[in-house]
Structures are given as structure tokens and as C-alpha cells.
Enzyme design. Structure first.
Site, mmCIF file in Angstrom:
data_model
loop_
_atom_site.group_PDB
_atom_site.id
_atom_site.type_symbol
_atom_site.label_atom_id
_atom_site.label_comp_id
_atom_site.label_asym_id
_atom_site.label_seq_id
_atom_site.Cartn_x
_atom_site.Cartn_y
_atom_site.Cartn_z
ATOM 1 N N ASP A 203 23.771 46.226 41.514
ATOM 2 C CA ASP A 203 24.108 46.310 40.274
ATOM 3 C C ASP A 203 22.856 46.381 39.361
ATOM 4 O OD1 ASP A 203 25.191 45.805 37.768
ATOM 5 O OD2 ASP A 203 26.552 44.224 38.402
ATOM 6 N N GLU A 205 22.895 47.080 36.083
ATOM 7 C CA GLU A 205 23.496 46.843 34.625
ATOM 8 C C GLU A 205 24.018 48.332 34.284
ATOM 9 O OE1 GLU A 205 25.570 45.676 32.698
ATOM 10 O OE2 GLU A 205 24.622 44.062 32.333
ATOM 11 N N ASN A 206 25.315 48.315 33.797
ATOM 12 C CA ASN A 206 26.122 49.576 33.336
ATOM 13 C C ASN A 206 26.362 50.318 34.368
ATOM 14 O OD1 ASN A 206 26.686 48.699 30.746
ATOM 15 N ND2 ASN A 206 24.551 49.321 30.212
ATOM 16 N N GLY A 278 26.666 40.559 35.009
ATOM 17 C CA GLY A 278 25.311 40.348 34.266
ATOM 18 C C GLY A 278 25.752 39.608 32.901
ATOM 19 N N ASP A 279 27.028 40.119 32.192
ATOM 20 C CA ASP A 279 27.562 39.778 31.249
ATOM 21 C C ASP A 279 28.592 38.620 31.468
ATOM 22 O OD1 ASP A 279 29.559 41.335 32.270
ATOM 23 O OD2 ASP A 279 29.614 42.838 30.897
ATOM 24 N N HIS A 398 51.448 32.943 44.622
ATOM 25 C CA HIS A 398 51.212 32.452 43.243
ATOM 26 C C HIS A 398 50.782 33.464 42.249
ATOM 27 C CE1 HIS A 398 46.714 32.994 43.665
ATOM 28 N NE2 HIS A 398 46.873 32.635 44.876
ATOM 29 N N ASP A 417 47.587 36.370 47.534
ATOM 30 C CA ASP A 417 48.195 35.406 46.717
ATOM 31 C C ASP A 417 49.259 34.754 47.575
ATOM 32 O OD1 ASP A 417 46.223 36.181 44.863
ATOM 33 O OD2 ASP A 417 48.037 37.128 43.563
ATOM 34 N N ASP A 471 51.111 14.305 44.292
ATOM 35 C CA ASP A 471 52.040 15.321 43.761
ATOM 36 C C ASP A 471 51.680 16.765 44.801
ATOM 37 O OD1 ASP A 471 53.110 14.015 41.957
ATOM 38 O OD2 ASP A 471 52.318 15.228 40.263
HETATM 39 O O1 AHR Z 1 26.761 47.037 35.976
HETATM 40 C C1 AHR Z 1 28.109 46.440 36.191
HETATM 41 C C2 AHR Z 1 28.515 45.447 35.326
HETATM 42 O O2 AHR Z 1 28.538 45.897 33.871
HETATM 43 C C3 AHR Z 1 27.475 44.427 35.084
HETATM 44 O O3 AHR Z 1 27.469 43.397 36.175
HETATM 45 C C4 AHR Z 1 27.909 43.729 33.747
HETATM 46 O O4 AHR Z 1 26.861 42.873 32.965
HETATM 47 C C5 AHR Z 1 28.524 45.055 32.937
HETATM 48 O O5 AHR Z 1 29.729 44.741 32.785
#
Ligand code: AHR
Length: 481
Positions: A203, A205-206, A278-279, A398, A417, A471
Site C-alpha cells: 500500500d 497510498e492511492n 492510511g486514511d 449476522h 457471517d 444473556d
Molecule cells: O492506497 C490504498 C488506500 O487508499 C490507502 O490505504 C488509503 O489511505 C486510501 O484510501
């Protein structure tokens, strides 16, 4: 020696070392992870049985007896304080906990043995993730780093993004090249490898990358081993993906070469993530046992020695079930044990699953609605699924954490699930609590006559701590119908 002793002798020392299963330095005897228990919110640290050894899982079992436990910290063994905690909210998603924090993993979702000694991994369900945004020593900019992780090769999905590694300190997507992390799963939204997955990718990013081509790179194979060693490393103008079976054999190089275009130079920020993008994208699942990040680009030879060390640790799957057997093929009914409600059974009304008052003198139709055939777990053969006695081919699953009766549609999501693991009932011996395989913080619960999978003190009304243990505790008996 431990993996980090090997990296140190290769002049690429660990700057973060995380594991709930074992010490990653031969001299390490400090805390590996922290658990927090549901009954009183108390915490304890779990350390290796001896320096360099396997985690003291027995100490966790004692501390967590008759209650639930979460993994609330994964300590950094490198001495740099790069400990992982439940992740804060990010640009893509807020976690389910208060303040938008991500869920913590169940402490019992990923039982294993290492050289026959019991330990627990970190079972990441969607919504779960860990992070450290204020690290020390982790690569930034275009600096060189390496990383490996030992993962469960059979626990994955296509959601974004089951990652371990370097990410943004802002919890937001700050652009291509801001991340360099191991990814594991079968997402095909960005890149992919050969076959149907799952794949080890990076990964960055993007994008999840299997090579320099942003789409399919056929040299990146589908993974089929139960335990997998996954490696990503990067330095200026060069990076690599390597992998292998964590239980045997050597590593293979799945990619080594140039950066994808727009990813050179890198803009690494040096936060550490586990189980999320990352986001803070929180749709992914997977299981992490151990992993490290290094300073400097490790040589293949160093990594090959680390792989030999991992193989010698002898990872094996541990038992997912305990307590009274849910014998495959048997017809059962599940009776509530909550005082005042012991005339109730888990039953279906059409597709809804409730707790209904039923007895041996009820009509045959009513008795059959509360009768289930235990089947080999559709999503994991070491647990069970519950097929309806009167609606053959339909199973309890579920959905949004409520239980429903649905036909087997053959999908991975439905199968997982509909998979549940029996364990000794939290409210007493001779009883059973029924854990959702894919969400091991959650158990079958009756709450105002409706059946859910509930966590102990989670955000939903049906997660209420009052009467929780009762429960979620059931008597498994011969079926009523
Ligand atoms: O790069 C894939 C993903 O894209 C990253 O983990 C994230 O930050 C973004 O949505």
C-alpha cells in the site's frame, strides 16, 4: 536469536517490533501487549514466559476468566516507544468507538501455538485498527526501510485495507507515496497478482501495488498457506515484495525493481498502522501475529535468516472452540440461561431470529422453529454453522449485528457471517457462549426478545453491560423439534 537480532546484525535494525505471540529479540522479556477486561475495565500486560520466549497466554486466560478481553495496546519491543493503540478517526472513516476511535481486537480471536505453546494473535474484524502517529526512528521521505509481518493466509477480504507499516501522521490521504505498508487480501480495486488472491501487495497510498505496473503483475502469486510471511521494503528508486510460507521453506521475491510512476521519490511520513488504510479505511479483515519495521533496506540474505527464525517458531493453529461440544450433525436447541428467562429459546419467525418462549408441549411447528442442526462451519471448518431444521439450506447469520435466517448463497461474506464458535459459557460451566467467528468480540445475545451478536459494552443498546454474561450464555440441549 530473534528476528530483530538478525536485522541488527545485518545493519538494518528494527525500529518497531510488534507481536502478541513472542519476543522478537532473544533478550526481550518486557510487556508484549496489554489486555483490558470487560468485567471491571482493569488492564494487565502480557509478557513472554521467559526472555526471548512465547507470550504467557495462560496469564491472559487467568485475567480474562469468565469475562471478555480486548487487546488495547501492542507494545514496541525495539525500545523506541512505537506502541500501537486503537486508531483515531481518519479522513475516510471514523471508528465505532466514542470519539471515532477504532475497535480493539478480541484477545481470543486468533489462538495459535508456537512450538506447542499457546499464544494469541490479533484478529482484525472490519472496524478494528491500531495506529501510532508520533513515532521515533521510522523512515520518512524517501528514506530506506524494510518490514515483515506474519499473517493468517486464510483470513482476508477485499475491503480497504488490511495493512501493516508506514502511513500518514495525519490519518488522512495526503497523496501518492505517503505510505509504504504491507497489504494482504484480495482487493482488485487497484492492483492484483495472479489467480484469485489473496495477495501480498504494497500500500503506497492511492493504490495497492503488486509491482511497478499499477494493475495486475502475474509474478505476485495467490497465497494459500495458513501462515504467511509477508515482506515489503523500499529505498530510493527501488522496492520489493517478498513472501513465503511462515511454517516451511524459503522466501520468494515476487517483485524487485523500480517504483511505479508518480511514486518516485516517496513521501513517507512515518506513522505506523495495523489493520486499516492510511486514511483509516476500516473495511478490511485479517490476522496479525508478529511484524517489524527496520531502518535501512534489509538484504535478501538477512530476510532469509528471519524467515528461518519464523519457521523455527513453529506456528500452528490453536483450537477455536471449547466447552460442551457442538457436535456436527446433531440437532440442538439453545436455551437462555438468564435468570427469569430460561423458558426462552433461539427461534426463527420467518427470517427474523428471536428468543421465544417454547416448551416440549408447544406445537411441532414452534418446536421446529427453535431446532438447529450443527454443521461444519461454512466460513471456517473448525467452528460451526446452524442450519434451520424446518427451512433446510437456510442458516443463522449476522447482518448489521442482528441474527437472521438466510439461504446459503455461496458467498464468502455469507459463509463467514454464518460461522460461530462455541466456547465455555461466560456465566458458568456446562454452558456455552457462541462467538461470531469473524467478529470474535461478539456473542449470541438475547436482548428484549431479539437475538444479536453483541459486544460487552459496545456502542449499541444491545451491547449493554448489564446482564451481559447471562444473556450470552446458553444451554445446548437436544432439539425441541
Ligand atoms: O492506497 C490504498 C488506500 O487508499 C490507502 O490505504 C488509503 O489511505 C486510501 O484510501
Amino acid at each position: 536469536a530473534g528476528p530483530c537480532d538478525i536485522y541488527a546484525s545485518g545493519n538494518t535494525p528494527c525500529v518497531a517490533a510488534h507481536s502478541t505471540t513472542r519476543a522478537l529479540y532473544s533478550a526481550f522479556s518486557g510487556a508484549l501487549y496489554q489486555v483490558t477486561r470487560g468485567s471491571d475495565g482493569a488492564t494487565t500486560n502480557i509478557a513472554p514466559l521467559s526472555a526471548g520466549g512465547v507470550a504467557n497466554a495462560g496469564a491472559q486466560d487467568t485475567f480474562c476468566a469468565a469475562t471478555t478481553c480486548l487487546i488495547t495496546k501492542i507494545y514496541d519491543q525495539s525500545g523506541r516507544g512505537n506502541t500501537l493503540s486503537p486508531a483515531p478517526p481518519g479522513g475516510a472513516a471514523k471508528g465505532p468507538q466514542s470519539g471515532g476511535v477504532d475497535n480493539s481486537a478480541s484477545a481470543i480471536g486468533a489462538p495459535v501455538t508456537l512450538n506447542s505453546q499457546k499464544a494469541y494473535g490479533v484478529f482484525i474484524s472490519p472496524g478494528t485498527g491500531y495506529r501510532n502517529d508520533a513515532t521515533s526512528g521510522i523512515a520518512t521521505g524517501d528514506a530506506a526501510e524494510g518490514m515483515y509481518a506474519v499473517l493468517d493466509g486464510t483470513h482476508y477480504n477485499s475491503g480497504c485495507c488490511f495493512d501493516y507499516g508506514n502511513a500518514e501522521t495525519s490519518n488522512t490521504d495526503t497523496g501518492s507515496g505517503a505510505m509504504e505498508a504491507i497489504y494482504f487480501g484480495d482487493s482488485t480495486y487497484w492492483g492484483s497478482g495472479s489467480g484469485s488472491g489473496p495477495w501480498i501487495m504494497a500500500d503506497l497510498e492511492n493504490g495497492l501495488f503488486s509491482g511497478s505496473n499499477p494493475k495486475e503483475n502475474s509474478a505476485d502469486p495467490s497465497i494459500s498457506s495458513r501462515f504467511v510471511t509477508a515482506i515489503v521494503k523500499g529505498e530510493p528508486t527501488q522496492w520489493a515484495i517478498r513472501g513465503g510460507n511462515a511454517d516451511s521453506g524459503a522466501l520468494s521475491t515476487y517483485y524487485s525493481g523500480a517504483r511505479p510512476s508518480r511514486y518516485n521519490p516517496m513521501h513517507k511520513q512515518g506513522a505506523i498502522i495495523l489493520g486499516i488504510g492510511g486514511d483509516n479505511s476500516i473495511s478490511a479483515q485479517g490476522t496479525f501475529y508478529e511484524g517489524v519495521m527496520t531502518s535501512g533496506y534489509p538484504s535478501d540474505a538477512t530476510e532469509n535468516s528471519v524467515q528461518a527464525n519464523i519457521v523455527a517458531a513453529k506456528y500452528a493453529a490453536g483450537p477455536l472452540q471449547s466447552g460442551p461440544a457442538l457436535t456436527v450433525g446433531s440437532s440442538i436447541s439453545l436455551r437462555a440461561t438468564t435468570p427469569g428467562y430460561t423458558d426462552r429459546y433461539i427461534a426463527h419467525n420467518g427470517t427474523a431470529i428471536d428468543s421465544d418462549i417454547i416448551s416440549s408441549s408447544s406445537s411441532a411447528a414452534l418446536r421446529e422453529s427453535a431446532s438447529w442442526i450443527a454443521r461444519t462451519g461454512l466460513g471456517n471448518s473448525n467452528c460451526v454453522s446452524f442450519e434451520s431444521k424446518d427451512v433446510a439450506g437456510s442458516y443463522i447469520r449476522h447482518y448489521n449485528f442482528a441474527l437472521e435466517l438466510v439461504a446459503n448463497d455461496g458467498t464468502q461474506q455469507m459463509h463467514e457471517d454464518a460461522t460461530f464458535c462455541g466456547q465455555t459459557g461466560l456465566a458458568g460451566s456446562g454452558t456455552t457462549s457462541i462467538r461470531a467467528w469473524g467478529y470474535p468480540t461478539r456473542f449470541f445475545r438475547h436482548y428484549f426478545d431479539v437475538a444479536y451478536i453483541a459486544t460487552n459494552g459496545g456502542p449499541e443498546a444491545f451491547d449493554a453491560t448489564a446482564s451481559y454474561n447471562n444473556d450470552i450464555t446458553w444451554q445446548v440441549r437436544t432439539s425441541l423439534g
